[in-house]
Design a protein around this motif. Structure first.
Motif, PDB file in Angstrom:
ATOM      1  N   GLN A 146       6.124   1.570 -11.011  1.00 36.28           N
ATOM      2  CA  GLN A 146       6.519   2.606 -10.059  1.00 36.28           C
ATOM      3  C   GLN A 146       5.345   3.479  -9.665  1.00 36.28           C
ATOM      4  OE1 GLN A 146      10.072   4.741 -11.166  1.00 36.28           O
ATOM      5  NE2 GLN A 146       9.744   6.357  -9.663  1.00 36.28           N
ATOM      6  N   ALA A 147       4.435   3.695 -10.616  1.00 32.80           N
ATOM      7  CA  ALA A 147       3.269   4.531 -10.317  1.00 32.80           C
ATOM      8  C   ALA A 147       2.417   3.930  -9.208  1.00 32.80           C
ATOM      9  CB  ALA A 147       2.420   4.724 -11.562  1.00 32.80           C
ATOM     10  N   VAL A 148       2.395   2.596  -9.102  1.00 35.92           N
ATOM     11  CA  VAL A 148       1.613   1.950  -8.043  1.00 35.92           C
ATOM     12  C   VAL A 148       2.098   2.404  -6.671  1.00 35.92           C
ATOM     13  CG1 VAL A 148       1.007  -0.256  -6.983  1.00 35.92           C
ATOM     14  CG2 VAL A 148       1.116  -0.059  -9.470  1.00 35.92           C
ATOM     15  N   LEU A 149       3.412   2.423  -6.486  1.00 28.62           N
ATOM     16  CA  LEU A 149       3.955   2.837  -5.196  1.00 28.62           C
ATOM     17  C   LEU A 149       3.965   4.351  -5.040  1.00 28.62           C
ATOM     18  CD1 LEU A 149       6.882   0.368  -4.476  1.00 28.62           C
ATOM     19  CD2 LEU A 149       4.465   0.208  -3.932  1.00 28.62           C
ATOM     20  N   GLU A 150       4.161   5.074  -6.144  1.00 25.18           N
ATOM     21  CA  GLU A 150       4.101   6.533  -6.049  1.00 25.18           C
ATOM     22  C   GLU A 150       2.747   6.975  -5.520  1.00 25.18           C
ATOM     23  OE1 GLU A 150       4.956   7.989  -9.910  1.00 25.18           O
ATOM     24  OE2 GLU A 150       7.116   7.743  -9.747  1.00 25.18           O
ATOM     25  N   ASN A 151       1.690   6.310  -5.980  1.00 26.78           N
ATOM     26  CA  ASN A 151       0.349   6.662  -5.530  1.00 26.78           C
ATOM     27  C   ASN A 151       0.171   6.423  -4.034  1.00 26.78           C
ATOM     28  OD1 ASN A 151      -0.337   7.332  -8.120  1.00 26.78           O
ATOM     29  ND2 ASN A 151      -1.325   5.370  -8.577  1.00 26.78           N
ATOM     30  N   GLU A 152       0.903   5.447  -3.513  1.00 29.13           N
ATOM     31  CA  GLU A 152       0.761   5.119  -2.092  1.00 29.13           C
ATOM     32  C   GLU A 152       1.589   6.045  -1.213  1.00 29.13           C
ATOM     33  OE1 GLU A 152      -1.586   2.950  -1.160  1.00 29.13           O
ATOM     34  OE2 GLU A 152      -1.967   2.968  -3.303  1.00 29.13           O
ATOM     35  N   ALA A 505      -7.099  -4.336 -11.173  1.00 28.98           N
ATOM     36  CA  ALA A 505      -6.247  -5.161 -10.318  1.00 28.98           C
ATOM     37  C   ALA A 505      -6.698  -5.121  -8.868  1.00 28.98           C
ATOM     38  CB  ALA A 505      -4.796  -4.698 -10.416  1.00 28.98           C
ATOM     39  N   THR A 506      -7.564  -4.165  -8.534  1.00 27.08           N
ATOM     40  CA  THR A 506      -8.090  -4.051  -7.171  1.00 27.08           C
ATOM     41  C   THR A 506      -9.561  -3.640  -7.256  1.00 27.08           C
ATOM     42  OG1 THR A 506      -7.776  -1.676  -6.737  1.00 27.08           O
ATOM     43  CG2 THR A 506      -5.821  -3.095  -6.546  1.00 27.08           C
ATOM     44  N   PRO A 507     -10.287  -3.693  -6.137  1.00 21.95           N
ATOM     45  CA  PRO A 507     -11.690  -3.266  -6.149  1.00 21.95           C
ATOM     46  C   PRO A 507     -11.873  -1.756  -6.198  1.00 21.95           C
ATOM     47  CG  PRO A 507     -11.228  -4.812  -4.355  1.00 21.95           C
ATOM     48  CD  PRO A 507      -9.921  -4.341  -4.870  1.00 21.95           C
ATOM     49  N   ASP A 508     -10.798  -0.998  -6.303  1.00 18.50           N
ATOM     50  CA  ASP A 508     -10.881   0.460  -6.329  1.00 18.50           C
ATOM     51  C   ASP A 508     -10.698   0.973  -7.746  1.00 18.50           C
ATOM     52  OD1 ASP A 508     -10.951   3.121  -5.734  1.00 18.50           O
ATOM     53  OD2 ASP A 508      -8.990   3.193  -4.750  1.00 18.50           O
ATOM     54  N   GLY A 509     -11.715   1.657  -8.268  1.00 17.25           N
ATOM     55  CA  GLY A 509     -11.647   2.193  -9.618  1.00 17.25           C
ATOM     56  C   GLY A 509     -10.620   3.287  -9.797  1.00 17.25           C
ATOM     57  N   HIS A 510     -10.054   3.768  -8.707  1.00 21.84           N
ATOM     58  CA  HIS A 510      -9.023   4.790  -8.796  1.00 21.84           C
ATOM     59  C   HIS A 510      -7.839   4.304  -9.625  1.00 21.84           C
ATOM     60  CE1 HIS A 510      -5.591   7.239  -7.186  1.00 21.84           C
ATOM     61  NE2 HIS A 510      -6.486   8.195  -7.294  1.00 21.84           N
ATOM     62  N   GLY A 511      -7.580   3.004  -9.599  1.00 25.88           N
ATOM     63  CA  GLY A 511      -6.473   2.469 -10.379  1.00 25.88           C
ATOM     64  C   GLY A 511      -6.643   2.701 -11.868  1.00 25.88           C
ATOM     65  N   ALA A 512      -7.872   2.674 -12.353  1.00 31.00           N
ATOM     66  CA  ALA A 512      -8.108   2.910 -13.778  1.00 31.00           C
ATOM     67  C   ALA A 512      -7.760   4.343 -14.164  1.00 31.00           C
ATOM     68  CB  ALA A 512      -9.571   2.616 -14.114  1.00 31.00           C
ATOM     69  N   LEU A 513      -7.930   5.280 -13.237  1.00 30.24           N
ATOM     70  CA  LEU A 513      -7.654   6.685 -13.537  1.00 30.24           C
ATOM     71  C   LEU A 513      -6.165   6.960 -13.721  1.00 30.24           C
ATOM     72  CD1 LEU A 513     -10.123   8.461 -11.080  1.00 30.24           C
ATOM     73  CD2 LEU A 513     -10.511   7.730 -13.439  1.00 30.24           C
ATOM     74  N   GLU A 514      -5.324   6.026 -13.252  1.00 26.81           N
ATOM     75  CA  GLU A 514      -3.893   6.189 -13.448  1.00 26.81           C
ATOM     76  C   GLU A 514      -3.545   6.248 -14.941  1.00 26.81           C
ATOM     77  OE1 GLU A 514       0.269   4.472 -13.782  1.00 26.81           O
ATOM     78  OE2 GLU A 514      -1.388   3.069 -13.568  1.00 26.81           O
ATOM     79  N   ARG A 515      -4.452   5.716 -15.783  1.00 22.63           N
ATOM     80  CA  ARG A 515      -4.261   5.766 -17.229  1.00 22.63           C
ATOM     81  C   ARG A 515      -4.203   7.200 -17.756  1.00 22.63           C
ATOM     82  NH1 ARG A 515      -2.376   1.122 -19.344  1.00 22.63           N
ATOM     83  NH2 ARG A 515      -3.608  -0.698 -18.742  1.00 22.63           N
ATOM     84  N   ALA A 516      -4.684   8.152 -16.961  1.00 27.08           N
ATOM     85  CA  ALA A 516      -4.689   9.543 -17.407  1.00 27.08           C
ATOM     86  C   ALA A 516      -3.940  10.470 -16.448  1.00 27.08           C
ATOM     87  CB  ALA A 516      -6.133  10.031 -17.575  1.00 27.08           C
ATOM     88  N   TYR A 517      -3.222   9.894 -15.510  1.00 30.39           N
ATOM     89  CA  TYR A 517      -2.495  10.697 -14.521  1.00 30.39           C
ATOM     90  C   TYR A 517      -1.152  11.138 -15.090  1.00 30.39           C
ATOM     91  CZ  TYR A 517      -0.226  11.889 -10.075  1.00 30.39           C
ATOM     92  OH  TYR A 517       0.424  12.540  -9.048  1.00 30.39           O
ATOM     93  N   LYS A 536      -4.892  16.899  -9.888  1.00 28.61           N
ATOM     94  CA  LYS A 536      -5.276  17.312  -8.531  1.00 28.61           C
ATOM     95  C   LYS A 536      -6.400  16.438  -7.992  1.00 28.61           C
ATOM     96  CE  LYS A 536      -3.911  22.181  -8.991  1.00 28.61           C
ATOM     97  NZ  LYS A 536      -4.387  23.596  -9.067  1.00 28.61           N
ATOM     98  N   LEU A 537      -7.377  16.157  -8.835  1.00 26.67           N
ATOM     99  CA  LEU A 537      -8.475  15.284  -8.414  1.00 26.67           C
ATOM    100  C   LEU A 537      -7.965  13.884  -8.092  1.00 26.67           C
ATOM    101  CD1 LEU A 537     -11.117  16.316 -11.109  1.00 26.67           C
ATOM    102  CD2 LEU A 537     -11.201  16.872  -8.666  1.00 26.67           C
ATOM    103  N   TYR A 538      -7.088  13.404  -8.936  1.00 23.28           N
ATOM    104  CA  TYR A 538      -6.522  12.064  -8.755  1.00 23.28           C
ATOM    105  C   TYR A 538      -5.787  11.967  -7.411  1.00 23.28           C
ATOM    106  CZ  TYR A 538      -3.628   7.955  -9.856  1.00 23.28           C
ATOM    107  OH  TYR A 538      -2.998   6.733  -9.840  1.00 23.28           O
ATOM    108  N   ASP A 539      -4.977  12.967  -7.114  1.00 24.11           N
ATOM    109  CA  ASP A 539      -4.217  12.965  -5.863  1.00 24.11           C
ATOM    110  C   ASP A 539      -5.139  13.086  -4.642  1.00 24.11           C
ATOM    111  OD1 ASP A 539      -1.741  12.686  -7.095  1.00 24.11           O
ATOM    112  OD2 ASP A 539      -1.464  14.855  -7.310  1.00 24.11           O
ATOM    113  N   ARG A 540      -6.162  13.898  -4.766  1.00 23.27           N
ATOM    114  CA  ARG A 540      -7.069  14.102  -3.629  1.00 23.27           C
ATOM    115  C   ARG A 540      -7.868  12.839  -3.318  1.00 23.27           C
ATOM    116  NH1 ARG A 540     -12.196  18.211  -3.551  1.00 23.27           N
ATOM    117  NH2 ARG A 540     -12.834  17.892  -1.381  1.00 23.27           N
ATOM    118  N   MET A 541      -8.256  12.113  -4.359  1.00 23.96           N
ATOM    119  CA  MET A 541      -9.075  10.919  -4.172  1.00 23.96           C
ATOM    120  C   MET A 541      -8.364   9.847  -3.358  1.00 23.96           C
ATOM    121  SD  MET A 541     -10.654  10.633  -8.004  1.00 23.96           S
ATOM    122  CE  MET A 541     -11.574   9.142  -7.731  1.00 23.96           C
TER     123      MET A 541
END
Length: 611
Positions: A146-152, A505-517, A536-541
């Motif tokens: 669910q977090a994958v789609l929440e981020n989108e 799972a993608t070329p974007d390292g932002h996905g790894a940060l979900e581990r701490a979101y 806040k940083l995670y959402d802004r990125m």
């Protein structure tokens, strides 16, 4: 000879150097001898099931990625990556503000035959993708994705979820929402709340955003994990849980021809393209997967010819497999090849931030975790446990992804035993009774509990970690279970420490940060870390285009994670796969999981070797 006796005999033969000649005489199985193209290999961890919405482990996803179709995929040979259409007829239309994405499904794609369709051919349509995405938000399924789609931020999905939770009524799959609209039979329009410049990565080779037939889900109900039905190149034929998985070519799979665009200077890629271009996919008839969690049996089954491909040579056998980085002479004589690549992954020691002993944000709790990191020698772990097949990790962002910096150094790779002991002393973790073990600042016992598995690599790393903790005066005990059980405990927060690997799972390292979101606690955020500044940083990125400003936010998140230590990031692995000469076309993908359809089996060569 019984299986156990055979394994012991093989081990003895390997130790004396007698095994290679024995293994060379091992004939391929009857299917290969008859001309059927069969790819045999082993998973090192058991699967959990095959419903893309309900699974999170990589091994289950390897299977589902070959059964279900995503809209987009990655060019098999292009490096580092290139997006190409899969179920989509072409690349989607994207608005200038990166908020509206319009996909057109390729007509003439059909689901594999299944009783749920009552004897009719079922064509893939745009609504199947919308339905599959809605399932991720069904509270009853508790989807870790669910977090994958929440981020989108797809407009309306969260509202459907919130209403189902509030009213306790069944999830309303029929309600139309602005963010997911099937404009006609083949056209799907996706609208986002905010700009997402990298939104297409979510649609590429991601089975969680695949097409799912509603009739199948409703027909099988709670048994849907056992009955995956998709439009991909393979379908499930046999499954013995945690033991054996067999897939066969989907007889109704559409005409899909081998094509790719390797880099001009990629000699290997160009050769593969020349060899396979225009071939119809998939090229093999059958995939047979054994679940072999212990390293020695998995290695020996490959050497003995029971497996065609060894996905990840166990680290304890690296010196026998590729001494000095080259295939061992006795293996090279048999035509065995090695495929060695840097992995876009990171290994993690997870600290449960809600645990009363190791969790928390107060100075003494942070000091305990930092001391555990400083007192652990990651270079020693690389030498002994990984046999040199890794590099120290500085942040949670994996190599090959946006946000990774090879030039940065953090405390995560620092080994300083004196400083670690001083931290513990400073914050009151003292040995008050003289038994050699420190107590908590309030004098209560301090016992660390590490959840682990029984495989040899885990045992080797456990031993090193325990020695590190012993040197700090921190008592530690092990709690051993199978990996799926540990994952379940981690996701529910019922653990103290656990070690896990995380692959991009993608070329974007932002996905790894979900581990701490914070929004992903209980899902991808196994540490249950929650910090307002990080969130806040995670959402802004998510909204920023790639560039220096976004990289600066990556750097700041690394500082926060290093300071609070919800994870001890350890290493980025170097992976070595090995294959027999009749396996043709294999190339480990950097970010995606589907590759079976791109390899071929030379049955003539198999027969020649067996003769």
């Amino acid at each position: 000879m019984k299986r156990r006796q055979l394994t012991q005999a093989m081990a003895a033969a390997w130790a004396t150097g007698a095994l290679p000649s024995l293994a060379a005489q091992a004939a391929p199985d009857a299917a290969a001898a008859s001309g059927e193209k069969v790819l045999r290999y082993a998973f090192q961890v058991a699967e959990t099931g095959f419903d893309p919405v309900q699974i999170s482990d990589i091994y289950s996803r390897i299977v589902t990625s070959h059964i279900f179709d995503a809209m987009l995929t990655y060019d098999y040979l292009a490096r580092p990556f290139k997006l190409v259409p899969l179920a989509a007829a072409a690349m989607p239309e994207v608005s200038e503000d990166f908020r509206t994405f319009t996909f057109r499904v390729k007509p003439g794609i059909y689901f594999a035959d299944d009783p749920a369709f009552k004897g009719k051919r079922r064509e893939l349509v745009a609504e199947d993708f919308a339905y599959g995405m809605k399932r991720v938000y069904d509270p009853r399924l508790k989807s870790p994705s669910q977090a994958v789609l929440e981020n989108e931020g797809i407009i309306g999905l969260q509202d459907l979820y919130d209403e189902a939770v509030r009213t306790k009524k069944p999830f309303d799959y029929d309600r139309k929402i602005e963010g997911l609209q099937a404009l006609d039979r083949y056209t799907l329009r996706v609208r986002l709340r905010e700009s997402r410049p990298r939104h297409l990565y979510s649609w590429a080779a991601r089975d969680v955003l695949c097409a799912v037939a509603r009739e199948v889900v409703e027909a099988y109900g709670d048994r849907i994990m056992d009955h995956p039905v998709g439009t991909g190149p393979f379908q499930l034929a046999e499954w013995r849980r945690s033991s054996r998985i067999v897939l066969v070519r989907n007889p109704g799979y559409r005409e899909h021809l081998y094509d790719a665009e390797p880099n001009a200077d990629d000699a290997e890629g160009q050769a593969l393209l020349q060899h396979f271009k225009g071939r119809r996919l998939p090229m093999v008839d059958r995939i047979e997967i054994a679940i072999v969690e212990q390293s020695q049996p998995r290695w020996l089954s490959f050497i003995n010819g029971e497996q065609d491909l060894l996905e990840r040579v166990p680290t304890e056998f690296i010196d026998q497999a590729i001494p000095g980085g080259k295939v061992a002479p006795n293996l090279a004589k048999r035509g065995i090849k090695a495929y060695r690549v840097a992995s876009a992954d990171v290994t993690l020691m997870v600290f449960n931030m809600e645990d009363p002993l190791v969790g928390g944000y107060t100075p003494e709790k942070v000091a305990l975790r930092r001391a555990m990191v400083l007192g652990n020698d990651v270079d020693r772990e690389i030498r002994i446990a990984w046999r040199g097949q890794a590099i120290p990790a500085q942040t949670i962002v994996p190599p090959l992804t946006e946000g990774y910096r090879a030039d940065v150094r953090t405390e995560m790779s620092t080994y300083d035993l004196a400083r670690a002991r001083a931290l513990l002393d400073m914050y009151g973790y003292l040995d008050r009774d003289g038994d050699g073990w420190r107590e908590l600042p309030d004098g209560k016992p301090l016992v660390l509990e590490l959840s682990t598995q029984s495989d040899q690599l885990s045992r080797s790393r456990d031993e090193l970690w325990k020695k590190s903790m012993d040197a700090l005066g921190l008592r530690m005990v092990l709690k051993t279970a199978q990996w799926p059980e540990n994952l379940k405990s981690a996701r529910s927060g019922k653990f103290m420490l656990w070690r896990v690997g995380s692959s991009a799972a993608t070329p974007d390292g932002h996905g790894a940060l979900e581990r701490a979101y914070g929004g992903s606690i209980g899902k991808g955020n196994l540490s249950r870390f929650k910090l307002a500044e990080f969130d806040k940083l995670y959402d802004r990125m998510k909204m920023l285009p790639s560039g220096a400003e976004r990289q600066a936010l990556f750097d700041r998140t690394a500082q926060l994670m290093t300071a609070y230590v919800p994870y001890r990031v350890a290493v980025h692995r170097i992976l070595t796969d090995m294959g027999y000469p009749w396996v043709i076309g294999y190339r480990r993908p950097p970010f995606w999981l589907d590759w079976w359809q791109y390899v071929d089996i030379d049955t003539a060569l198999q027969k020649k070797v067996a003769a």
